[in-house]
Every structure is written in structure tokens, then in C-alpha cells.
Write a protein that holds these residues in place. Structure first.
Motif, PDB file in Angstrom:
ATOM      1  N   ASP A   1     -11.254 -42.037   4.405  1.00 30.28           N
ATOM      2  CA  ASP A   1     -11.412 -40.600   4.408  1.00 30.28           C
ATOM      3  C   ASP A   1     -11.644 -40.072   2.981  1.00 30.28           C
ATOM      4  O   ASP A   1     -12.547 -39.061   2.918  1.00 30.28           O
ATOM      5  CB  ASP A   1      -9.964 -40.147   4.875  1.00 30.28           C
ATOM      6  N   THR A   2     -11.066 -40.801   2.011  1.00 30.43           N
ATOM      7  CA  THR A   2     -11.187 -40.164   0.575  1.00 30.43           C
ATOM      8  C   THR A   2     -12.680 -40.455   0.022  1.00 30.43           C
ATOM      9  O   THR A   2     -13.314 -39.295  -0.260  1.00 30.43           O
ATOM     10  CB  THR A   2     -10.361 -40.901  -0.372  1.00 30.43           C
TER      11      THR A   2
ATOM     12  N   THR B   1     -15.460 -40.838   2.218  1.00 30.88           N
ATOM     13  CA  THR B   1     -16.154 -39.928   2.972  1.00 30.88           C
ATOM     14  C   THR B   1     -16.248 -38.514   2.491  1.00 30.88           C
ATOM     15  O   THR B   1     -17.113 -37.883   2.175  1.00 30.88           O
ATOM     16  CB  THR B   1     -15.598 -40.058   4.211  1.00 30.88           C
ATOM     17  N   LYS B   2     -14.978 -37.860   1.958  1.00 27.73           N
ATOM     18  CA  LYS B   2     -14.785 -36.615   1.534  1.00 27.73           C
ATOM     19  C   LYS B   2     -15.803 -36.439   0.100  1.00 27.73           C
ATOM     20  O   LYS B   2     -16.458 -35.553   0.058  1.00 27.73           O
ATOM     21  CB  LYS B   2     -13.505 -36.254   1.345  1.00 27.73           C
TER      22      LYS B   2
END
Length: 84
Positions: free
Chosen positions: A49-50, A52-53
Motif C-alpha cells: 500500500d505504501t 502504491t501510494k
């Protein structure tokens, strides 16, 4: 059968670096290295998620995570002195 990673071209930069452009540089470097998002996140020691962000410039991410990803993928960031 593993998914084939399509290498992204290195983006052009004109003007000051912003989150979107840095994300494009990181994604290009990751794909040029043949790493999927899950592999790269594990290699860099950050959550998927990190990463991707960071790549999409959406959401807040700690500066230390961004610097770690850059270092692990071989991206060198520089700060230039200013006049004043």
C-alpha cells in the motif's frame, strides 16, 4: 506462471520535482528492474500500500519510506543549494 513486468520508460523532468513525477521515476525504475509491486515492496521493506501510494502520488507517506524506496531501487535524490 509469473506475470511479465512491462518496463516503463524513464520520465522526462522539467522544473521542480513533485510527488507525481517522483512516483513515475520510482515506477519506471521498479519495472525496468523487472520487479512487481509485491516483490519491490518486500525488497524495500515497505507495505505494498505504501509503495502504491508513492508511485501514484495519492495519500500521505512518510518521507523516510520514500527515501528508503529510492535508496533500495538505486534512485539518487539530490538537494541543490539555493542563493540567498
Amino acid at each position: 506462471m509469473p506475470k511479465t513486468i512491462k518496463p516503463m520508460p524513464t520520465p522526462e523532468q522539467s522544473g521542480p520535482l513533485d510527488a507525481e513525477t517522483l512516483g513515475k521515476f520510482i515506477r519506471a525504475r521498479r519495472t525496468q528492474s523487472g520487479l512487481g509491486i509485491h516483490e519491490a515492496a518486500a525488497f524495500c521493506g515497505v507495505a505494498v500500500d505504501t509503495l502504491t501510494k508513492i508511485e501514484t502520488a495519492r495519500g500521505d507517506v512518510k518521507l523516510s519510506s520514500i527515501l528508503t524506496v529510492c535508496r533500495m531501487l538505486g534512485i539518487r535524490l539530490m538537494v541543490e543549494p539555493w542563493e540567498g
